[in-house]
Design an enzyme around this catalytic site. Sequence first.
Site, PDB file in Angstrom:
ATOM      1  N   LYS A  48       0.846  -1.196   0.000  1.00 35.97           N
ATOM      2  CA  LYS A  48       0.000   0.000   0.000  1.00 35.97           C
ATOM      3  C   LYS A  48       0.885   1.252   0.000  1.00 35.97           C
ATOM      4  CE  LYS A  48      -0.520   0.284   5.029  1.00 35.97           C
ATOM      5  NZ  LYS A  48      -1.406   0.615   6.134  1.00 35.97           N
ATOM      6  N   ARG A 146      -8.837   0.604  16.439  1.00 36.79           N
ATOM      7  CA  ARG A 146      -8.992   1.278  15.141  1.00 36.79           C
ATOM      8  C   ARG A 146     -10.189   0.629  14.455  1.00 36.79           C
ATOM      9  NH1 ARG A 146      -3.647   1.769  11.332  1.00 36.79           N
ATOM     10  NH2 ARG A 146      -4.294  -0.309  10.712  1.00 36.79           N
ATOM     11  N   TYR A 278      17.541  31.173   2.896  1.00 34.05           N
ATOM     12  CA  TYR A 278      16.359  31.824   3.489  1.00 34.05           C
ATOM     13  C   TYR A 278      16.556  32.073   4.978  1.00 34.05           C
ATOM     14  CZ  TYR A 278      13.400  30.872  -0.610  1.00 34.05           C
ATOM     15  OH  TYR A 278      12.845  30.844  -1.860  1.00 34.05           O
ATOM     16  N   MET A 326      12.845  24.485  -1.301  1.00 36.17           N
ATOM     17  CA  MET A 326      11.965  23.548  -2.003  1.00 36.17           C
ATOM     18  C   MET A 326      12.745  22.674  -2.989  1.00 36.17           C
ATOM     19  SD  MET A 326       8.508  24.297  -4.189  1.00 36.17           S
ATOM     20  CE  MET A 326       7.755  25.352  -2.981  1.00 36.17           C
TER      21      MET A 326
END
Length: 388
Positions: A48, A146, A278, A326
């Site tokens: 998954k 759950r 930054y 980024m």
Amino acid sequence: MPTTAMVDNSIHVARLTWLEINTQGVVDNFLLAKKIVGENVKVFPVVKADAYGLGALPLSRTLEAAGAPGLCVGLVEEAEELRLGGVKIPLILFAGLTPGTEQHIIDLDLTPFIFNLDAAKALNRLAVALNKKVNCYVKVDTGMGRIGFCRKTFQAAIKEINKMPGLIISGVVSHLACSDEGENGEVTKSQIKKMHELLAIPELAKSNQGFNSLANSGGILYHPQSHMQWVRPGIMLYGASPAYPSHTSMQDGVVGVVRWLSRIIQVAKVPSGTPLGYGHSYTTTKESKIAQIPVGYGDGYSRRLSNKGYVLIEGTKAPIVGRVCMDITAVDVTHIPDAAVGSLVTILGSDGKEQISIEMMADWIGAIPYEVICGLGKRLPRYYPINS
Ligand SMILES: Cc1ncc(COP(=O)(O)O)c(C=O)c1O
């Protein structure tokens, strides 16, 4: 003149950062799980979430070829990708049986977990209308808190499912909450006990085909009593320990399968006192050689690594300086004379005697190994070298 149909406007350049996924390592970890549980227990790899970020289709094909009897997915869409890609073995659907998915479950030949009676009824209605029988697993909550029927609702649920001619109960399944605790973990012991109590209810005697499952990687590695008829390893296939930091992948005998590499795109000498990046969160304290690598949080390289982690260049640690952006991260290579534009950078994996493991990366960013690999950015090209 080429026709419009012949014009290819896409850009064909190799990105200077990429993942190398060692498919043989995934197979070795699968074989390790098989060896631990023994020949009477089946191992259904969990693929998954895009095989925890490492690529569900290529790894599913690899595992199918290596003899996996079936695979586990989280969503119908994940199963669809595998079926379209030619995966033929049974696909178990964990929590994906939700309203509207019934037709897809039948079309894709999926084996869902049943954890809700209304959903079971809807699936049964469609199966009956199509004159089909759908194999399914009844999910019980033995202590995870759950999804699944609880001890109180389980018996009534089985009575109802027994009346549904379109569904076949292949087995009962549950999930371990604390399999990462030590071998004598009380929670796991209690979950195993509850599972056996629930399996003994008379309502199951005739309808359960008896293919029951409880263990994830932690159950496989540390709790032999949890193995039952089939197991569902995820993280151990992908090279990390489910119990980190109390266990490491090396202690578990699990091999690393992913390398994240890049190349330096710029090197500059800067004087002492130069602020970088930054927020000017780092200022050089001596004349320094700073390398830029084309990797950032847009690739899943966490901003929490700013001024914290390191990469490997020429087998030497190069610390991250300033904030991870980024697309770009700066590292200090003052002490690495050969570092130059084009030098190979290891972000995850080993270089010479040094290694950055998934587990180390998890420590640096205050995460767990699962989060590190699931967070590997979609825009990172993934390669599957044959002899890696
Ligand atoms: C129901 C179920 N089984 C098995 C697994 C695999 O767990 P692990 O990656 O710890 O082996 C998961 C993962 O979250 C799961 O949800």
